[in-house]
Design an enzyme around this catalytic site. Structure first.
Site, PDB file in Angstrom:
ATOM      1  N   ASP A 115      -8.650  13.030  -4.532  1.00  0.00           N
ATOM      2  CA  ASP A 115      -7.328  13.378  -5.040  1.00  0.00           C
ATOM      3  C   ASP A 115      -6.380  12.192  -4.993  1.00  0.00           C
ATOM      4  O   ASP A 115      -5.638  11.929  -5.924  1.00  0.00           O
ATOM      5  CB  ASP A 115      -6.727  14.579  -4.284  1.00  0.00           C
ATOM      6  CG  ASP A 115      -6.641  14.378  -2.779  1.00  0.00           C
ATOM      7  OD1 ASP A 115      -7.164  13.370  -2.258  1.00  0.00           O
ATOM      8  OD2 ASP A 115      -6.064  15.252  -2.107  1.00  0.00           O
ATOM      9  N   ASP A 118      -4.728   6.251  -0.723  1.00  0.00           N
ATOM     10  CA  ASP A 118      -3.533   5.545  -0.257  1.00  0.00           C
ATOM     11  C   ASP A 118      -3.953   4.466   0.748  1.00  0.00           C
ATOM     12  O   ASP A 118      -4.074   3.318   0.385  1.00  0.00           O
ATOM     13  CB  ASP A 118      -2.438   6.486   0.245  1.00  0.00           C
ATOM     14  CG  ASP A 118      -2.935   7.591   1.148  1.00  0.00           C
ATOM     15  OD1 ASP A 118      -4.017   7.474   1.751  1.00  0.00           O
ATOM     16  OD2 ASP A 118      -2.212   8.586   1.281  1.00  0.00           O
ATOM     17  N   LYS A 146      -2.227   4.675  -4.527  1.00  0.00           N
ATOM     18  CA  LYS A 146      -1.008   4.057  -3.990  1.00  0.00           C
ATOM     19  C   LYS A 146      -1.354   2.638  -3.536  1.00  0.00           C
ATOM     20  O   LYS A 146      -1.686   2.429  -2.362  1.00  0.00           O
ATOM     21  CB  LYS A 146      -0.482   4.847  -2.789  1.00  0.00           C
ATOM     22  CG  LYS A 146      -0.002   6.236  -3.085  1.00  0.00           C
ATOM     23  CD  LYS A 146       0.517   6.826  -1.773  1.00  0.00           C
ATOM     24  CE  LYS A 146       0.993   8.241  -1.906  1.00  0.00           C
ATOM     25  NZ  LYS A 146       1.481   8.756  -0.610  1.00  0.00           N
ATOM     26  N   PHE A 167       5.340  10.440  -0.512  1.00  0.00           N
ATOM     27  CA  PHE A 167       4.526  11.583  -0.102  1.00  0.00           C
ATOM     28  C   PHE A 167       4.642  12.667  -1.163  1.00  0.00           C
ATOM     29  O   PHE A 167       5.735  13.115  -1.501  1.00  0.00           O
ATOM     30  CB  PHE A 167       4.968  12.122   1.262  1.00  0.00           C
ATOM     31  CG  PHE A 167       4.032  13.177   1.771  1.00  0.00           C
ATOM     32  CD1 PHE A 167       2.767  12.837   2.218  1.00  0.00           C
ATOM     33  CD2 PHE A 167       4.395  14.511   1.758  1.00  0.00           C
ATOM     34  CE1 PHE A 167       1.879  13.813   2.663  1.00  0.00           C
ATOM     35  CE2 PHE A 167       3.516  15.492   2.202  1.00  0.00           C
ATOM     36  CZ  PHE A 167       2.258  15.132   2.652  1.00  0.00           C
TER      37      PHE A 167
END
Length: 189
Positions: A115, A118, A146, A167
């Site tokens: 998904d 990061d 990210k 977030f």
């Protein structure tokens, strides 16, 4: 009109509160559809004539994987693994494998479906494990990436959308277990 567009899927313009934390609208379901369409088309072209094994990382990847794989054109197999490295709004930095991969991967083209990438901790843990089993190739396909948060060197070939180090919740992404069922993506305010 976009083939997967649905006027009833317009994004709500109101903020949502999850666990006393406020989130504002960030990406609509239609914007997510467009990003997933583009990624599915790339994967379909790159893996034409092959039968990749899509390894979906649960729990967050379930909505993205469902939409992505419905749009993938070609033969493929799909399996699920579950790992955890999150608590609250931040990564714990420790990956705990909950449910492992049991399928034979030697000589296979593996696509890890995630998904969000990061810190990269989950992929940093999974890649050596998979590569030690002798696959023909291993690639990462992620809904969100990210780059500002990345702590591990990773080659991420398939990214639906790069986002800042914010977030986000919705479309499979959660905040302490809630928010996964939101069709849109929201960002913490």
């Amino acid at each position: 009109m976009h083939p997967h567009s649905n006027p009833s899927r317009r994004m709500a313009h109101a903020n949502v509160t999850i666990h006393n934390k406020e989130f504002r609208p960030y990406l609509s379901a239609n914007q997510l559809d467009e990003a997933v369409d583009g990624l599915a088309a790339r994967l379909s072209a790159d893996y034409a004539g092959r039968r990749p094994l899509f390894v979906v990382v649960l729990t967050g990847g379930f909505m993205f994987a469902s939409d992505l794989l419905k749009r993938y054109r070609g033969e493929c197999e799909i399996v699920f693994i579950r790992v955890a490295s999150y608590e609250g709004t931040g990564s714990t930095g420790v990956v705990q494998e909950v449910l492992g991969l049991r399928e034979e991967v030697q000589g296979r083209h593996i696509i890890l479906v995630e998904d969000i990438v990061d810190t990269g901790t989950t992929m940093h843990h999974l890649l050596p494990t998979l590569q030690s089993k002798g696959p023909a190739s291993v690639e990462i396909a992620t809904l969100f990436f990210k780059p500002e948060s990345l702590r591990h060197e990773l080659s991420i070939r398939y990214v639906a959308k790069e986002i800042p180090n914010d977030f986000v919740v919705g479309y499979g992404l959660d905040y302490d277990g809630l928010g996964r069922n939101l069709p849109d993506v929201y960002v913490a305010v």
